[in-house]
Design an enzyme around this catalytic site. Structure first.
Site, short mmCIF file in Angstrom:
data_model
loop_
_atom_site.label_atom_id
_atom_site.label_comp_id
_atom_site.label_asym_id
_atom_site.label_seq_id
_atom_site.Cartn_x
_atom_site.Cartn_y
_atom_site.Cartn_z
N PRO A 227 2.24 -1.71 -20.35
CA PRO A 227 1.04 -0.88 -20.39
C PRO A 227 0.93 0.16 -19.28
CG PRO A 227 0.53 -3.08 -19.60
CD PRO A 227 1.99 -3.08 -19.91
N ASP A 250 7.31 8.69 -24.98
CA ASP A 250 6.09 9.36 -25.39
C ASP A 250 5.01 9.24 -24.31
OD1 ASP A 250 5.02 6.78 -25.95
OD2 ASP A 250 6.08 6.85 -27.87
N LYS A 272 3.07 12.25 -28.85
CA LYS A 272 2.28 11.19 -29.46
C LYS A 272 0.93 11.14 -28.77
CE LYS A 272 4.17 8.41 -32.59
NZ LYS A 272 5.19 7.43 -32.69
N GLY A 303 5.38 2.73 -25.05
CA GLY A 303 4.32 2.05 -24.31
C GLY A 303 4.11 0.65 -24.87
N GLY A 304 3.77 -0.28 -24.02
CA GLY A 304 3.45 -1.64 -24.47
C GLY A 304 4.64 -2.32 -25.11
N ASP A 305 4.43 -2.89 -26.28
CA ASP A 305 5.49 -3.57 -27.02
C ASP A 305 5.85 -2.71 -28.23
OD1 ASP A 305 6.72 -6.53 -27.56
OD2 ASP A 305 6.27 -5.46 -29.42
N ILE A 308 4.22 -3.69 -31.63
CA ILE A 308 2.76 -3.79 -31.82
C ILE A 308 2.21 -2.37 -31.84
CG2 ILE A 308 0.59 -4.61 -30.83
CD1 ILE A 308 2.07 -7.07 -29.91
N THR A 333 2.28 -6.00 -24.20
CA THR A 333 1.42 -5.14 -25.00
C THR A 333 0.11 -4.87 -24.27
OG1 THR A 333 0.51 -4.82 -27.20
CG2 THR A 333 0.37 -7.05 -26.31
N ALA A 334 -0.55 -3.77 -24.64
CA ALA A 334 -1.78 -3.37 -23.95
C ALA A 334 -2.81 -4.50 -23.96
CB ALA A 334 -2.37 -2.13 -24.61
N MET A 385 -6.48 1.99 -30.05
CA MET A 385 -6.75 3.33 -30.58
C MET A 385 -8.17 3.44 -31.14
SD MET A 385 -3.12 3.85 -32.56
CE MET A 385 -2.89 2.14 -33.01
N GLY A 414 -5.56 0.69 -18.45
CA GLY A 414 -5.36 -0.68 -17.99
C GLY A 414 -4.06 -0.88 -17.23
N1 SAH Z 1 2.78 -0.39 -28.58
C1 SAH Z 1 1.63 -0.27 -27.73
C2 SAH Z 1 0.42 0.26 -28.46
C3 SAH Z 1 0.58 1.63 -29.00
S1 SAH Z 1 -0.87 2.22 -29.77
C4 SAH Z 1 1.32 -1.61 -27.08
O1 SAH Z 1 1.91 -2.63 -27.46
O2 SAH Z 1 0.50 -1.66 -26.18
C5 SAH Z 1 -1.66 3.09 -28.48
C6 SAH Z 1 -2.89 2.37 -27.99
O3 SAH Z 1 -2.55 1.31 -27.11
C7 SAH Z 1 -3.84 3.22 -27.20
O4 SAH Z 1 -4.64 4.01 -28.03
C8 SAH Z 1 -4.64 2.16 -26.48
O5 SAH Z 1 -5.61 1.60 -27.32
C9 SAH Z 1 -3.61 1.10 -26.21
N2 SAH Z 1 -3.07 1.17 -24.84
C10 SAH Z 1 -1.80 1.32 -24.48
N3 SAH Z 1 -1.65 1.29 -23.14
C11 SAH Z 1 -2.89 1.12 -22.64
C12 SAH Z 1 -3.41 1.00 -21.31
N4 SAH Z 1 -2.64 1.07 -20.23
N5 SAH Z 1 -4.75 0.82 -21.16
C13 SAH Z 1 -5.56 0.76 -22.24
N6 SAH Z 1 -5.10 0.85 -23.50
C14 SAH Z 1 -3.80 1.03 -23.71
#
Ligand code: SAH
Length: 466
Positions: A227, A250, A272, A303-305, A308, A333-334, A385, A414
């Protein structure tokens, strides 16, 4: 960067040290390793400097310092306990553009000494820019224990064949892969075990084999970058990021994470942003495939996983269809990152027996979700989102039977230093948010677990909880 790191060649270069106490001795000892021609000027000479004089060919002058003494020197170190002399040395050197270091007086220095790990020809230098030499030394101690003592030998072995490998393997990208294999595989182990001759033979065989091999297809690594906080990367992610030829990333990938990518890798931004897809998904899919076909090792950093709300599946499907090898690395993941850094457990025996991740992305102005199911008690809902749809989401949950007082949190950016967490209820949060300037990305967490935050909050947010 307050001090730019450089490695200076001092072999046969004239270096001057003023002072001959124990501190001066330490600096002289360091300088002798560089092959410099060292002159020492002092009124009194300590036993340790005398010892060094006997061991190395130092020029020693017993006399007071005069400004003209610095003439002709490349580098000057002042290690006296006389503030006036130190100032004179600094002034004399600076007026002639000669590099100068005054021990323990950063204000008078044009260069500072780093903490050094010497595995010549591999040398690691660490600096805190004078802010905390102790911290630099602690970092050195850590690195000392992880960098095998024989790395110097390994580098020497590599040097003996560098030109030969260059001629045998023409493509720089293939050459790098070759060296990474050699320097991390059994040849390196042979060097570490002191079996130098065997290592040389194996290396020769590897070069001969590589010269006749046809170039291979590259590979795509679909990597979850977490995240935002770079500490949340996996070891595997970091390793692959350090080996990449190209990184396709992205907007969600934080600058701090991107900074950990191999310096020479090409970095391609494919955007993105909400409603502003800098590059259409199909183009990203074929870009990854094309780069791999050119033999590149491509890190697709998400970003994140990646699995997901990351479209990881779509990108992989294209690669599969074209027979391109790939690996997938999960990321935090976030939902996990934001919940943990906000002090909100996603499940709890007294509050929530399940957690659901949903997307709050608006499609044609509305959000299609199973509201009845989401409004049921004893669960946690995490909405990705969802910022634009926040008022609609809160209203829909209330309309389908969720209590108006149900706690909800909005986590902004976050896990990053600038993280902010806004808490309220389904009824109050839309108004609270309306008064704020919110910077994406944001994540919503809904459920009574949000009420645990005051007890469990540990991460210092940028803003006080509301
Ligand atoms: N694959 C990512 C999600 C992608 S969709 C994952 O697993 O986290 C993009 C959304 O993820 C954003 O609109 C937001 O809702 C969330 N997100 C990703 N990083 C974040 C962060 N650092 N803080 C808050 N929300 C986050």
């Amino acid at each position: 960067m307050d001090y730019f790191p450089l490695f200076i060649k001092l072999q046969q270069q004239a270096c001057l040290v003023i002072g001959a106490g124990d501190i001066a001795a330490r600096k002289i000892d360091l300088l002798t390793r560089s092959g410099a021609n060292i002159t020492v000027i002092a009124l009194e000479f300590s036993a340790s400097v005398r010892e060094l004089q006997a061991k190395h060919a130092l020029t020693v002058l017993q006399k007071p310092f005069a400004a003209s003494d610095v003439n002709g020197f490349k580098l000057v170190i002042s290690a006296t306990d006389n503030a006036e002399t130190n100032q004179c040395v600094a002034d004399a050197a600076n007026s002639q553009g000669i590099l100068v270091n005054v021990v323990d007086n950063p204000a008078l220095c044009s260069f500072i000494f780093p903490a050094i790990i010497d595995r010549s020809p591999i040398v690691v230098a660490i600096s805190s820019g004078g802010a905390s030499p102790v911290l630099a030394r602690l970092i050195r101690a850590r690195l000392e224990s992880t960098i095998p003592y024989q790395y110097g030998k390994l580098a020497q072995l590599a040097e003996t064949c560098r030109q030969q490998v260059k001629e045998a393997i023409k493509q720089p990208a293939h050459r790098r892969i070759f060296w990474e294999k050699v320097l991390q595989g059994n040849i390196a182990e042979l060097v570490f075990a002191g079996r130098q001759q065997q290592a040389e033979e194996q290396l020769q065989l590897a070069i001969d084999a590589a010269a006749i091999e046809t170039p291979q297809t590259g590979e795509v690594y679909l990597v979850g970058a977490g995240p935002g906080d770079p500490d949340l990367l996996t070891f595997r992610a970091l390793r692959l990021m350090q080996q990449a030829d190209v990184v396709v990333y992205d907007r969600l990938v934080s600058p701090a994470v991107l900074d950990l990518v191999r310096r020479d890798a090409t970095k391609l931004y494919v955007g993105k942003q909400r409603d502003d897809h800098t590059m259409p998904q199909e183009d990203i899919n074929s870009l990854l495939a094309d780069l791999a076909k050119q033999g590149k090792r491509v890190v697709r950093l998400k970003g994140g996983d990646p699995f997901i709300f990351g479209r990881g599946g779509e990108e992989i499907a294209t690669l599969m269809a074209q027979g391109i090898p790939f690996q997938i690395v999960p990321g935090i993941t976030a939902a996990s990152g934001c919940a943990t850094y906000a002090g909100i457990p996603l499940t709890h025996r007294d509050h929530a027996q399940s957690v659901t991740f949903v997307t709050g992305h608006l499609k044609d102005g509305s959000i299609e979700l199973n509201w009845r199911q989401l409004a049921a008690p004893n669960q946690t809902i995490v909405i990705y989102m969802g910022l634009i749809g926040l008022p609609a989401i809160c209203a829909a949950l209330i309309a389908h039977g969720a209590p108006k007082e149900l706690p909800i949190a909005l986590v902004e950016q976050g896990t990053l230093a600038q993280q902010r967490v806004f808490t309220g209820t389904l009824q109050s949060l839309p108004d609270i948010i309306a008064l704020q300037t919110i910077r994406p990305p944001t994540l919503m967490i809904i459920g009574t677990v949000v009420g645990l935050r005051p007890q469990l909050k540990w991460f210092n947010d940028a803003a006080p909880a509301l």
